[in-house]
Design a protein around this motif. Structure first.
Motif, PDB file in Angstrom:
ATOM      1  N   PHE A 172     -15.246  16.583  44.747  1.00 49.85           N
ATOM      2  CA  PHE A 172     -14.215  16.993  44.777  1.00 49.85           C
ATOM      3  C   PHE A 172     -14.364  16.853  46.549  1.00 49.85           C
ATOM      4  CE2 PHE A 172     -12.435  18.666  40.708  1.00 49.85           C
ATOM      5  CZ  PHE A 172     -11.572  18.013  41.003  1.00 49.85           C
ATOM      6  N   HIS A 176      -9.548  17.480  48.483  1.00 57.62           N
ATOM      7  CA  HIS A 176      -8.782  17.285  47.061  1.00 57.62           C
ATOM      8  C   HIS A 176      -8.043  18.623  47.238  1.00 57.62           C
ATOM      9  CE1 HIS A 176     -10.590  13.423  45.942  1.00 57.62           C
ATOM     10  NE2 HIS A 176      -9.999  13.318  46.504  1.00 57.62           N
ATOM     11  N   ASN A 181      -3.782  20.140  47.136  1.00 58.26           N
ATOM     12  CA  ASN A 181      -2.604  20.849  46.056  1.00 58.26           C
ATOM     13  C   ASN A 181      -3.249  22.724  46.348  1.00 58.26           C
ATOM     14  OD1 ASN A 181      -3.034  19.244  43.660  1.00 58.26           O
ATOM     15  ND2 ASN A 181      -4.622  18.670  44.040  1.00 58.26           N
ATOM     16  N   ARG A 184      -1.196  25.620  44.032  1.00 56.75           N
ATOM     17  CA  ARG A 184      -1.093  25.660  42.870  1.00 56.75           C
ATOM     18  C   ARG A 184      -2.231  26.298  42.645  1.00 56.75           C
ATOM     19  NH1 ARG A 184      -0.318  18.781  43.463  1.00 56.75           N
ATOM     20  NH2 ARG A 184       2.158  19.003  43.285  1.00 56.75           N
ATOM     21  N   LYS A 185      -2.977  26.566  40.780  1.00 55.71           N
ATOM     22  CA  LYS A 185      -3.593  27.449  40.755  1.00 55.71           C
ATOM     23  C   LYS A 185      -5.055  27.076  40.329  1.00 55.71           C
ATOM     24  CE  LYS A 185      -1.309  30.055  38.178  1.00 55.71           C
ATOM     25  NZ  LYS A 185      -0.363  30.955  37.200  1.00 55.71           N
ATOM     26  N   LEU A 186      -5.592  27.187  40.777  1.00 55.55           N
ATOM     27  CA  LEU A 186      -7.363  26.700  40.156  1.00 55.55           C
ATOM     28  C   LEU A 186      -7.161  27.630  38.454  1.00 55.55           C
ATOM     29  CD1 LEU A 186      -9.384  24.492  40.924  1.00 55.55           C
ATOM     30  CD2 LEU A 186     -10.311  25.905  41.655  1.00 55.55           C
ATOM     31  N   GLY A 187      -7.451  27.254  37.886  1.00 56.69           N
ATOM     32  CA  GLY A 187      -7.576  28.481  36.667  1.00 56.69           C
ATOM     33  C   GLY A 187      -6.787  29.662  36.842  1.00 56.69           C
ATOM     34  N   SER A 188      -6.987  30.741  37.145  1.00 55.77           N
ATOM     35  CA  SER A 188      -5.772  31.743  37.771  1.00 55.77           C
ATOM     36  C   SER A 188      -5.465  31.663  39.013  1.00 55.77           C
ATOM     37  CB  SER A 188      -6.687  32.803  36.608  1.00 55.77           C
ATOM     38  OG  SER A 188      -8.079  33.140  37.474  1.00 55.77           O
ATOM     39  N   ILE A 191      -4.408  28.485  44.829  1.00 54.83           N
ATOM     40  CA  ILE A 191      -5.374  27.622  46.485  1.00 54.83           C
ATOM     41  C   ILE A 191      -5.136  27.913  47.295  1.00 54.83           C
ATOM     42  CG2 ILE A 191      -6.813  25.227  46.864  1.00 54.83           C
ATOM     43  CD1 ILE A 191      -6.556  24.777  43.840  1.00 54.83           C
TER      44      ILE A 191
ATOM     45  N   ARG B  67     -15.154  26.437  30.026  1.00 59.86           N
ATOM     46  CA  ARG B  67     -15.096  26.352  31.197  1.00 59.86           C
ATOM     47  C   ARG B  67     -16.841  26.094  32.137  1.00 59.86           C
ATOM     48  NH1 ARG B  67      -9.483  28.922  33.062  1.00 59.86           N
ATOM     49  NH2 ARG B  67      -8.552  29.165  30.652  1.00 59.86           N
ATOM     50  N   LEU B  73      -9.162  23.042  31.868  1.00 56.10           N
ATOM     51  CA  LEU B  73      -7.933  24.192  31.829  1.00 56.10           C
ATOM     52  C   LEU B  73      -8.588  24.539  33.278  1.00 56.10           C
ATOM     53  CD1 LEU B  73      -7.487  25.876  28.904  1.00 56.10           C
ATOM     54  CD2 LEU B  73      -6.415  23.628  29.029  1.00 56.10           C
ATOM     55  N   LEU B  74      -9.319  24.736  34.574  1.00 54.35           N
ATOM     56  CA  LEU B  74      -9.019  24.538  35.517  1.00 54.35           C
ATOM     57  C   LEU B  74      -7.973  23.736  36.135  1.00 54.35           C
ATOM     58  CD1 LEU B  74     -12.547  24.359  36.486  1.00 54.35           C
ATOM     59  CD2 LEU B  74     -11.508  26.567  37.291  1.00 54.35           C
ATOM     60  N   CYS B  75      -7.607  22.322  35.864  1.00 55.68           N
ATOM     61  CA  CYS B  75      -6.831  21.469  36.247  1.00 55.68           C
ATOM     62  C   CYS B  75      -5.407  21.598  35.756  1.00 55.68           C
ATOM     63  CB  CYS B  75      -7.216  20.693  36.638  1.00 55.68           C
ATOM     64  SG  CYS B  75      -8.687  20.864  38.096  1.00 55.68           S
ATOM     65  N   PHE B  85      -5.554  31.291  31.540  1.00 54.80           N
ATOM     66  CA  PHE B  85      -5.723  31.547  32.272  1.00 54.80           C
ATOM     67  C   PHE B  85      -5.831  29.817  32.985  1.00 54.80           C
ATOM     68  CE2 PHE B  85      -8.735  35.521  33.462  1.00 54.80           C
ATOM     69  CZ  PHE B  85      -6.880  35.774  33.872  1.00 54.80           C
ATOM     70  N   GLN B  86      -4.602  29.073  33.134  1.00 52.64           N
ATOM     71  CA  GLN B  86      -4.615  27.487  32.619  1.00 52.64           C
ATOM     72  C   GLN B  86      -4.216  26.909  33.894  1.00 52.64           C
ATOM     73  OE1 GLN B  86      -2.703  25.787  29.361  1.00 52.64           O
ATOM     74  NE2 GLN B  86      -3.511  27.877  28.371  1.00 52.64           N
ATOM     75  N   GLY B  87      -4.753  26.150  34.835  1.00 54.78           N
ATOM     76  CA  GLY B  87      -4.209  25.014  36.169  1.00 54.78           C
ATOM     77  C   GLY B  87      -2.980  24.690  36.022  1.00 54.78           C
ATOM     78  N   ASP B  88      -2.191  24.360  37.180  1.00 52.38           N
ATOM     79  CA  ASP B  88      -1.297  23.733  37.028  1.00 52.38           C
ATOM     80  C   ASP B  88      -1.359  22.123  38.247  1.00 52.38           C
ATOM     81  OD1 ASP B  88      -1.183  24.905  39.600  1.00 52.38           O
ATOM     82  OD2 ASP B  88       0.688  25.780  39.225  1.00 52.38           O
ATOM     83  N   ILE B  89      -2.695  21.987  38.249  1.00 55.11           N
ATOM     84  CA  ILE B  89      -2.653  21.005  39.726  1.00 55.11           C
ATOM     85  C   ILE B  89      -2.440  19.350  39.210  1.00 55.11           C
ATOM     86  CG2 ILE B  89      -4.147  19.607  40.254  1.00 55.11           C
ATOM     87  CD1 ILE B  89      -5.608  22.244  41.134  1.00 55.11           C
ATOM     88  N   SER B 120      -7.597  13.486  41.808  1.00 51.72           N
ATOM     89  CA  SER B 120      -9.013  14.319  42.091  1.00 51.72           C
ATOM     90  C   SER B 120      -9.904  14.986  40.385  1.00 51.72           C
ATOM     91  CB  SER B 120      -8.418  15.717  42.431  1.00 51.72           C
ATOM     92  OG  SER B 120      -6.584  15.620  41.869  1.00 51.72           O
TER      93      SER B 120
END
Lengths: 258, 168
Positions: A172, A176, A181, A184-188, A191, B67, B73-75, B85-89, B120
């Motif tokens: 990364f 990036h 991004n 948006r969320k990285l895990g919980s 960013i 993890r 699930l980070l992204c 905790f699930q990402g939405d990238i 990414s």
């Protein structure tokens, strides 16, 4: 008629020059805006902001005599409220005697060695963080104002290249996450845009105050890269680019972050 | 052993290590081949299994939600009710098996930047062309061939659930 085309042409040239879309000025947000209301309140209230304890320590160190010269910062600089106002807002700056850019912590240590004739502080030591937090506090509320100094241009450009370079096993770049991004969320965790206008910060994850370089090292470890060393030229170059990227944003030192 | 050894023994061991390092450098391409299973890309897919066998979807699911291992699930989010905790990238993994074949999923895991250089999505099965990899991860892919196959098998099993109209 022709003049009307100059601005759009410049904008197009700039856009073609950069590999990716940079964050438009009106969309820039401080990291604090991505935090919960509770953490925002903790930063906003000086009594509950734990970073203020470091600033108080810093005030004591400012007045304390040190080194073979037996001088305090205050002996040369006077009250920090006047002499240090705006300093953190414009650093890193070009240092003529070192012939390279230097950040506030580098400047503190240069004064230690040359003026106070004392041993430089360790990176992330309580003393260095306290002094840089105290110095940073004197710029709070002022706009980030990197100097318009041609000698910095090359270093800042290198910082930009580092920001866009993929790193580590996970491959990364900073951009990036923090340009493509943000929000948006990285895990919980949401960013942020990676603006360096609040350092040193008190980070709840650390339960301590830390420098921008410590934060950058955390991200590098996260992508499984070998982090740059504290005080390395790469970090100063990144700091220069980040300062330019945050130009005009308000200094928030000491920031609180989750 | 090195600490207690005599000076000459230490020098010898040092020389041996340098020789070994030289040999490793000379054999670098072969060394890579020894670490990574060879594979062939056809279009936007790697049709053949990296191990020659089918993966295990249950093991694959465990890797996806881990993890430290899969990091997925980070992204991404997906049909993992127990994961808070699930990402939405990146796109949801829900229905991935309906959208992509096993071969397409395999290439997207192994080396997604081949399809889109700006993505990414990390390359989970690549060890060259990377910058400043931390010593603990140097020369290692993010997942081993067997783990890639397990994840492919799991993702292929994630089918889109038919909507009410589509149901008979």
């Amino acid at each position: 008629m022709r003049a009307q085309w100059i601005l759009p042409a410049c904008v197009m040239l700039l856009a073609a020059n950069s590999a990716r879309a940079e964050i438009p000025l009106h969309e820039r947000k401080s990291g604090a805006e991505f935090m919960s209301p509770q953490t925002q309140a903790m930063q906003a209230d000086d009594v509950s902001n734990p970073g203020m304890l470091a600033a108080l320590d810093g005030e004591a160190f400012w007045k304390q005599k040190a080194g073979a010269a037996n001088k305090a910062c205050a002996d040369c600089h006077g009250p920090a409220e006047e002499s240090m106002k705006g300093v953190s807002a414009r650093y890193p700056a070009f240092n003529a005697s070192a012939s390279k850019p230097i950040d506030v912590q580098g400047q503190v240590n240069q004064c230690r060695s040359e003026r106070q004739q004392a041993a430089p502080f360790r990176f992330e030591s309580r003393e260095l963080l306290a002094l840089t937090t105290y110095i940073g506090l004197q710029s709070r509320g002022m706009p980030v104002s990197p100097p318009d100094d041609e000698r910095l241009t090359l270093f800042r450009e290198r910082g930009k290249a580092l920001f866009n370079q993929r790193l580590g096993q996970l491959n990364f770049s900073c951009a990036h996450c923090h340009e493509d991004n943000w929000g948006r969320k990285l895990g919980s965790a949401p960013i942020p845009q990676a603006h360096a206008n609040s350092y040193p910060i008190y980070r709840l994850e650390w339960q301590d105050v830390g420098s921008l370089q410590r934060r950058l090292r955390n991200c590098m470890t996260g992508v499984r890269a070998e982090a740059y060393s504290y005080g390395s030229p790469e970090f100063i170059e990144l700091e220069l680019f980040l300062a330019a990227r945050a130009r005009g944003m308000s200094v928030e030192t000491p920031g609180v972050r989750p | 052993m090195r600490m207690t050894g005599s000076r000459s023994r230490r020098l010898k061991s040092l020389a041996r290590r340098w020789a070994l390092a030289g040999l490793c450098l000379a054999l670098a391409p072969c060394a890579h081949a020894a670490v990574l299973a060879p594979f062939e890309v056809a279009g936007d897919a790697i049709p053949q299994s990296l191990t020659g066998d089918k993966g295990d979807p249950a093991r694959g699911r465990a890797i996806v939600v881990d993890r430290q291992k899969g990091l997925c699930l980070l992204c991404h989010s997906g049909p993992f009710a127990e994961q808070r905790f699930q990402g939405d990238i990146a796109p949801s993994l829900e229905g991935a098996g309906s959208r992509w074949s096993e071969g397409q999923l395999r290439l997207r895991l192994v080396d997604a930047p081949r399809l889109n250089r700006d993505t990414s999505m990390p390359s989970y099965y690549r060890i060259d062309g990377l910058n400043r990899v931390a010593p603990a991860f140097k020369g290692k892919p993010v997942l081993e061939a067997q783990q890639i196959e397990d994840v492919v098998a799991f993702l292929a099993s994630l089918r889109e659930t038919p909507t009410a109209q589509e149901k008979p």
